[in-house]
Design an enzyme around this catalytic site. Sequence first.
Site, PDB file in Angstrom:
ATOM      1  N   HIS A  99      -0.586  -6.197  13.254  1.00 28.87           N
ATOM      2  CA  HIS A  99      -0.236  -5.808  12.038  1.00 28.87           C
ATOM      3  C   HIS A  99       1.089  -6.289  11.769  1.00 28.87           C
ATOM      4  O   HIS A  99       2.144  -5.749  11.685  1.00 28.87           O
ATOM      5  CB  HIS A  99      -0.155  -4.190  11.823  1.00 28.87           C
ATOM      6  CG  HIS A  99       0.055  -3.748  10.714  1.00 28.87           C
ATOM      7  ND1 HIS A  99      -0.520  -2.396  10.207  1.00 28.87           N
ATOM      8  CD2 HIS A  99       0.209  -4.464   9.226  1.00 28.87           C
ATOM      9  CE1 HIS A  99      -0.400  -2.187   8.840  1.00 28.87           C
ATOM     10  NE2 HIS A  99      -0.016  -3.539   8.180  1.00 28.87           N
TER      11      HIS A  99
ATOM     12  N   GLY B 146       0.782  -1.294   0.047  1.00 25.18           N
ATOM     13  CA  GLY B 146      -0.039  -0.058  -0.043  1.00 25.18           C
ATOM     14  C   GLY B 146       0.939   1.282  -0.039  1.00 25.18           C
ATOM     15  O   GLY B 146       2.105   1.297   0.519  1.00 25.18           O
TER      16      GLY B 146
END
Length: 317
Positions: free
Chosen positions: A279, A76
């Site tokens: 994460h 991303g």
Amino acid sequence: MTTDVWLPFEPHEIQGIPEASEAGLNYRFWDGGPEFPADPADCAFYVVPYMKGTEIAVRPLSAMTSVRVVQTLTAGIDHVEPGIGFLAPGVRLCNARGVHEASTAELALALTLASLRGIPRFVEGQRQEEWRSGFYPALADKSVLIVGYGAIGSAIEDRLAPFECARVARVARSARATERGPVHPLADLPSLLPEADVVILSTPLSETTRGLVGADFLARMKDGALLVNVARGPVVDTKALVAELDSGRITAALDVTDPEPLPAGHPLWHAPGVLISPHVGGSTSAFRPRAQRLLAAQLTKYVAGLPLDNVVLTTAS
């Protein structure tokens, strides 16, 4: 001509990187520390520090008046988008396609299996010295929906193949055909969601996908379905998800949250039926060798004047 290359690795650690003297480059190590390694105005190729957040990623950009390439080490680019307006025309922004597919797909499968097979309950039972036997859902015979069918979504399907799923459906921004079957557009989600036992999110964060998984999306998921998020936290409306989890109608396994890091006391921590990892989809032993191979290849092409890989946008005038 500016020749500085800012790297979050020491250059001697990167096998195959162009020799600085032969390529006419100056390698500068910067991994997000408080002091810049040199004048940002002399930077031609900026490799964004990995997993250091938007503030650090964007901090030098306004002073990088001569930069020609910004290379992320993530799939991303949302953490650098706030700084794109600082860049001169013609700057190429490249992502790390090819670096994180293996690790992220691995974790997506691990979270799916752990949630279905009751692993969190077993861990808690071990702490309590309780033998929590019984019947638990299997991944076999389940219908899986992958929302975000890029490189990571495809890698997730690769890893689902041996598990005897009844069906794998694919959704991306726009429809297309693949060897495995059709990829549906986002507009088809309302008809696909009620059929899915497991919904795996691997979509990039964009204006289109921010808040995509809201109250309506969640309401369309079938009773007992599992939501797995290895995309970005803001793809999911956290308040709406907590409400569904509290109802007991669905479960969730989340590698990313909104907010992130999830603060102490947040209701998502203790919502029923949720498994949370911090994460870590891409931050495994597989990251460094793949990231360094990418940087060696990109810098070799840059020095030779060849087209770069993974260019996701070029800044306009």
